[in-house]
Design a protein around this motif. Structure first.
Motif, mmCIF file in Angstrom:
data_model
loop_
_atom_site.group_PDB
_atom_site.id
_atom_site.type_symbol
_atom_site.label_atom_id
_atom_site.label_comp_id
_atom_site.label_asym_id
_atom_site.label_seq_id
_atom_site.Cartn_x
_atom_site.Cartn_y
_atom_site.Cartn_z
ATOM 1 N N PRO A 42 -92.325 91.060 -1.874
ATOM 2 C CA PRO A 42 -92.740 91.219 -0.471
ATOM 3 C C PRO A 42 -92.621 89.929 0.327
ATOM 4 N N ARG A 43 -92.743 88.785 -0.336
ATOM 5 C CA ARG A 43 -92.724 87.509 0.366
ATOM 6 C C ARG A 43 -91.360 87.181 0.950
ATOM 7 N N ILE A 44 -90.310 87.834 0.466
ATOM 8 C CA ILE A 44 -88.981 87.532 0.980
ATOM 9 C C ILE A 44 -88.862 87.935 2.448
ATOM 10 N N VAL A 45 -89.679 88.883 2.884
ATOM 11 C CA VAL A 45 -89.672 89.286 4.288
ATOM 12 C C VAL A 45 -90.090 88.111 5.169
ATOM 13 N N LEU A 46 -91.045 87.317 4.708
ATOM 14 C CA LEU A 46 -91.483 86.157 5.477
ATOM 15 C C LEU A 46 -90.358 85.140 5.627
ATOM 16 N N PRO A 82 -96.250 92.513 13.573
ATOM 17 C CA PRO A 82 -97.351 93.402 13.183
ATOM 18 C C PRO A 82 -97.004 94.277 11.986
ATOM 19 N N LEU A 83 -95.759 94.774 11.935
ATOM 20 C CA LEU A 83 -95.337 95.550 10.773
ATOM 21 C C LEU A 83 -95.433 94.722 9.501
ATOM 22 N N TYR A 84 -94.965 93.483 9.588
ATOM 23 C CA TYR A 84 -95.031 92.595 8.415
ATOM 24 C C TYR A 84 -96.470 92.388 7.962
ATOM 25 N N ALA A 85 -97.361 92.127 8.925
ATOM 26 C CA ALA A 85 -98.758 91.863 8.579
ATOM 27 C C ALA A 85 -99.394 93.033 7.837
ATOM 28 N N LEU A 86 -99.016 94.255 8.198
ATOM 29 C CA LEU A 86 -99.607 95.438 7.573
ATOM 30 C C LEU A 86 -98.888 95.837 6.288
ATOM 31 N N VAL A 87 -97.572 95.946 6.359
ATOM 32 C CA VAL A 87 -96.812 96.545 5.251
ATOM 33 C C VAL A 87 -96.753 95.629 4.034
ATOM 34 N N THR A 88 -96.703 94.321 4.234
ATOM 35 C CA THR A 88 -96.627 93.429 3.069
ATOM 36 C C THR A 88 -97.912 93.409 2.260
ATOM 37 N N GLN A 89 -98.970 94.026 2.773
ATOM 38 C CA GLN A 89 -100.181 94.185 1.955
ATOM 39 C C GLN A 89 -100.023 95.313 0.935
ATOM 40 N N MET A 90 -98.920 96.039 1.036
ATOM 41 C CA MET A 90 -98.687 97.155 0.124
ATOM 42 C C MET A 90 -97.936 96.738 -1.125
ATOM 43 N N GLY A 91 -98.005 95.473 -1.481
ATOM 44 C CA GLY A 91 -97.430 95.007 -2.733
ATOM 45 C C GLY A 91 -98.363 95.249 -3.897
ATOM 46 N N LEU A 128 -83.297 93.715 12.927
ATOM 47 C CA LEU A 128 -83.265 95.181 12.859
ATOM 48 C C LEU A 128 -83.370 95.655 11.416
ATOM 49 N N ALA A 129 -82.722 94.935 10.503
ATOM 50 C CA ALA A 129 -82.782 95.316 9.089
ATOM 51 C C ALA A 129 -84.195 95.153 8.535
ATOM 52 N N VAL A 130 -84.859 94.057 8.890
ATOM 53 C CA VAL A 130 -86.227 93.831 8.410
ATOM 54 C C VAL A 130 -87.176 94.888 8.962
ATOM 55 N N GLY A 131 -87.078 95.167 10.262
ATOM 56 C CA GLY A 131 -87.942 96.187 10.852
ATOM 57 C C GLY A 131 -87.722 97.554 10.243
ATOM 58 N N THR A 132 -86.443 97.907 10.009
ATOM 59 C CA THR A 132 -86.141 99.202 9.389
ATOM 60 C C THR A 132 -86.693 99.271 7.979
ATOM 61 N N LYS A 133 -86.559 98.182 7.225
ATOM 62 C CA LYS A 133 -87.051 98.165 5.843
ATOM 63 C C LYS A 133 -88.570 98.311 5.796
ATOM 64 N N LEU A 134 -89.277 97.626 6.671
ATOM 65 C CA LEU A 134 -90.739 97.732 6.689
ATOM 66 C C LEU A 134 -91.189 99.140 7.046
ATOM 67 N N GLU A 135 -90.498 99.758 8.004
ATOM 68 C CA GLU A 135 -90.822 101.148 8.331
ATOM 69 C C GLU A 135 -90.515 102.066 7.143
ATOM 70 N N HIS A 168 -84.357 107.468 11.007
ATOM 71 C CA HIS A 168 -85.678 107.648 11.624
ATOM 72 C C HIS A 168 -86.468 106.342 11.599
ATOM 73 N N CYS A 169 -86.395 105.632 10.485
ATOM 74 C CA CYS A 169 -87.107 104.353 10.368
ATOM 75 C C CYS A 169 -86.530 103.317 11.323
ATOM 76 N N PHE A 170 -85.205 103.358 11.518
ATOM 77 C CA PHE A 170 -84.564 102.405 12.421
ATOM 78 C C PHE A 170 -85.102 102.556 13.842
ATOM 79 N N PHE A 171 -85.194 103.769 14.337
ATOM 80 C CA PHE A 171 -85.664 103.990 15.697
ATOM 81 C C PHE A 171 -87.187 103.897 15.806
ATOM 82 N N LYS A 172 -87.886 104.090 14.697
ATOM 83 C CA LYS A 172 -89.350 104.058 14.722
ATOM 84 C C LYS A 172 -89.873 102.664 15.061
ATOM 85 N N GLN A 173 -89.106 101.618 14.729
ATOM 86 C CA GLN A 173 -89.578 100.259 14.965
ATOM 87 C C GLN A 173 -89.627 99.907 16.447
ATOM 88 N N PHE A 174 -88.957 100.691 17.293
ATOM 89 C CA PHE A 174 -88.922 100.390 18.718
ATOM 90 C C PHE A 174 -90.066 101.034 19.492
#
Length: 499
Positions: A354-358, A415-424, A312-319, A225-231
Motif C-alpha cells: 500500500p505504501r507504494i501509492v504514497l 482523500p482516497l489515499y487516506a482512506l483506502v490505504t488503511q485497507m492493508g 489517473l492510474a492511482v485514482g482508478t486503482k484506489l477506487e 466505472h472506477c476510472f470515472f468514479k474518481q471524478f
C-alpha cells in the motif's frame, strides 16, 4: 577587475553605504524567514501537531540543502568556467538553435534570449583562458546563475504545492468527521449486531453502488466505472462506513467505538512529512529532463502527461480496491449475520505494498511543481517568447494539465489515499496516540537493553525479566486509561511490526 564601467566595479571601489544597505536587506530578509519558521514550529508544538512539526523540519532540511547547493555553485564557479571543451561539443543537444556562429571570445557570454550582461569579470577571464586553447567554457557564469535560480525556484514551488495539496485534501477529509459522529451516535454494539442482525448482502447500499450493473459482469467495465468514479463522489458515506467497520473488526475488534477518522488524520499527517521533501530519485528525474530538453523534441510538453496519466492510474486503482472489497463479500455471501464487514488485505494493492501509492503521489506532486516552476523560471528569465518556452499551443495544455492535477489530487486522490490505504493487512503506528507511541517505544527499548544485559548472570535474568514485564504492563495499563485505544490487544503486534 576595477574596470571602467560600473558593472565591473569591485568592493574596493564601491561606496560603503551601498555595501551596508545591501547587506542589511539580505540579512533582514534571511532572519525574518528564519524567525517565521521558528515561531511556526513553536505554534505546531504547542498545538501538539508533531507530524506537521516534523514536516516543517523537513522543509528546513530542504532549505539547508539549497544553501549548500548555492555555496557549492558560488565557490566552484571560477573552476567551472575554466573547464574548457571543444566548440563542436557545445553544439550538440541544444535547447535552442544558435542564432549565429559566435566568435571564440564572446560566444559563451551571450545568452540566446538576449541577456547581454556579464555577471562577474571572472567570466571574461574564463573565456580568455579557454580561447587561448581554441576551446570554449563548459558553462558560463550567467548559465550558472540561471541554473542556481532554477534549483531554488523548483524546491520552493514543490514545498508550496505539497503544503497546498495537503491543506485542501485534509479540509475535505475533515468533512468526513460528520460521518464518524453519525456512526458513533448510532450507539450500536458491534458484537451484538453480528449476533442478531441478518444483512442481505446484495441489498446493502455499499454493494449496490460498488458491485452492480455492467461492472458486476465485466472486469473491464468495472475498471471503467472506477476510472470515472474518481471524478465525482469518489468516497460516499456507505464507502466510509464499510471500510471503517472492516478496519475496526480486523485490527481493534475490542473497541467498536474506535475513532477511525482521527486515526486517519494522524496517519495522513505522518505521511505528509515524507511528501514535502525532495528525494534522490526526484533529483534524478530533474537531471534526465534537463538532458532531454532538446530543441524539436518538445520534451517539456510530453513530460507533462507523465503525472497526469499516473494520477489517473492511482485514482482508478484506489477506487478499484474499494470495488474489490465489495466484490469479495458479494461473491462469498448472499446473507450474513450482523453488519457487512470487508476484509482488508495487501493483495489488493500494487506489488502487495500500500505504501507504494504514497511514492507515486510524491512523484506526481513533484512533477507538477516542476512543470510550474520551469514555466515561470523560463518566463521571468528569458521571456514568454523564448524558444525554450515553445509555441502557445504547447504552453496552454501544459498549464491546464497542471491545474487539473493540482485540483484532482487535492480533492479526490489524496482523500482516497487516506482512506483506502488503511485497507492493508497491517495498521500504521498512528493507530496509537503520541503518548502511547512513546510508551511503546520506551518499553521496547527497555526490553532490548535488558535482553542484551541478560548474559551477566542467569539468576539476575530470572529476577529481572518478570519485573520488566510487570513494569511494561503497568505502563501500558496507565497509558491505556487515557483513551480507549486498542493498545492492550495490539501492543505486541505493533512492536513486532516496528522491529
Amino acid at each position: 577587475m576595477a574596470g571602467g564601467g560600473q558593472e565591473g566595479t569591485t568592493l574596493e571601489y564601491t561606496p560603503t553605504w551601498v555595501v551596508a544597505v545591501v547587506c542589511t536587506v539580505i540579512v533582514a530578509i534571511s532572519l525574518g524567514a528564519e524567525r517565521l519558521l521558528h515561531y511556526t514550529g513553536k505554534y505546531l508544538k504547542k498545538k501538539n501537531q508533531k507530524p506537521l512539526y516534523e514536516a516543517l523540519l523537513k522543509v528546513k532540511e530542504e532549505l539547508m540543502l539549497l544553501g549548500f547547493i548555492s555555496l557549492m555553485l558560488t565557490v566552484s564557479q571560477g573552476r567551472i568556467v575554466n573547464i574548457c571543451v571543444s566548440p563542436d561539443a557545445m553544439k550538440a543537444l541544444l535547447p535552442c538553435s544558435l542564432p549565429a556562429e559566435p566568435s571564440a571570445g564572446e560566444g559563451s557570454l551571450t545568452a540566446p534570449g538576449g541577456h547581454h550582461r556579464r555577471l562577474l569579470a571572472e567570466g571574461a577571464a574564463g573565456v580568455g583562458y579557454c580561447a587561448a586553447r581554441n576551446k570554449v567554457p563548459l558553462l558560463s557564469l550567467e548559465g550558472l546563475h540561471h541554473l542556481h535560480i532554477f534549483i531554488f525556484v523548483l524546491a520552493i514551488v514543490h514545498v508550496v504545492f505539497s503544503v497546498t495539496t495537503i491543506v485542501f485534501g485534509s479540509a475535505k477529509i475533515r468533512k468526513w468527521r460528520k460521518w464518524e459522529e453519525s456512526i458513533s451516535k448510532d450507539n450500536y454494539d458491534t458484537q451484538e449486531a453480528l449476533k442478531h442482525k441478518v444483512t442481505q448482502v446484495h441489498q446493502h447500499e455499499f454493494i449496490k453502488k460498488r458491485f452492480s450493473g455492467f461492472a458486476k459482469h465485466s472486469a473491464f467495465m468495472g475498471w471503467v466505472h472506477c476510472f470515472f468514479k474518481q471524478f465525482h463522489a469518489s468516497v460516499t458515506k456507505e464507502d466510509y462506513a464499510a471500510l471503517r467497520l472492516g478496519f475496526i473488526m480486523t485490527h481493534c475488534r475490542g473497541n467498536p467505538k474506535f475513532n477511525f477518522h482521527k486515526y486517519m488524520i494522524r496517519a495522513l499527517e505522518d505521511d505528509f512529512k515524507k511528501v514535502v521533501g525532495i528525494s534522490w530519485y526526484l533529483w534524478i528525474f530533474v537531471v534526465i529532463f534537463l538532458l532531454l530538453n532538446v530543441k524539436g523534441w518538445h520534451t517539456y510538453f510530453w513530460i507533462a502527461f507523465i503525472p497526469f496519466i499516473l494520477l489517473l492510474a492511482v485514482g482508478t486503482k484506489l477506487e478499484h480496491v474499494i470495488t474489490q472489497l465489495a466484490q469479495e463479500v458479494a461473491e462469498k455471501h448472499v446473507a450474513i449475520e450482523g453488519e457487512l464487514v470487508v476484509q482488508p488485505s495487501d493483495n489488493h494493492f500494487w506489488f502487495r505494498r500500500p505504501r507504494i501509492v504514497l511514492i507515486f503521489i510524491h512523484f506526481i506532486l513533484f512533477q507538477n511543481a516542476f512543470e510550474i516552476a520551469f514555466f515561470f523560471w523560463i518566463w521571468v528569465q528569458y521571456g514568454f517568447d523564448s524558444c525554450i518556452m515553445g509555441r502557445v499551443q504547447y504552453i496552454i495544455p501544459r498549464l491546464i494539465i497542471s491545474v487539473f492535477i493540482q485540483v484532482l489530487c487535492s480533492y479526490s486522490t489524496l482523500p482516497l489515499y487516506a482512506l483506502v490505504t488503511q485497507m492493508g493487512t497491517h495498521f500504521k503506528k498512528s493507530i496509537f496516540d503520541e503518548h502511547v507511541q512513546v510508551g511503546l517505544l520506551g518499553w521496547a527499548n527497555t526490553a532490548k537493553r535488558n535482553k542484551g544485559a541478560g548474559s551477566a548472570a542467569a539468576a539476575g535474568d530470572g529476577s529481572s525479566k518478570p519485573g520488566n514485564g510487570s513494569t511494561g504492563g503497568i505502563q501500558m495499563a496507565g497509558l491505556g486509561k487515557r483513551e480507549p485505544t486498542p493498545v492492550a490487544q495490539q501492543s505486541n503486534v505493533e512492536i513486532s511490526t516496528g522491529s
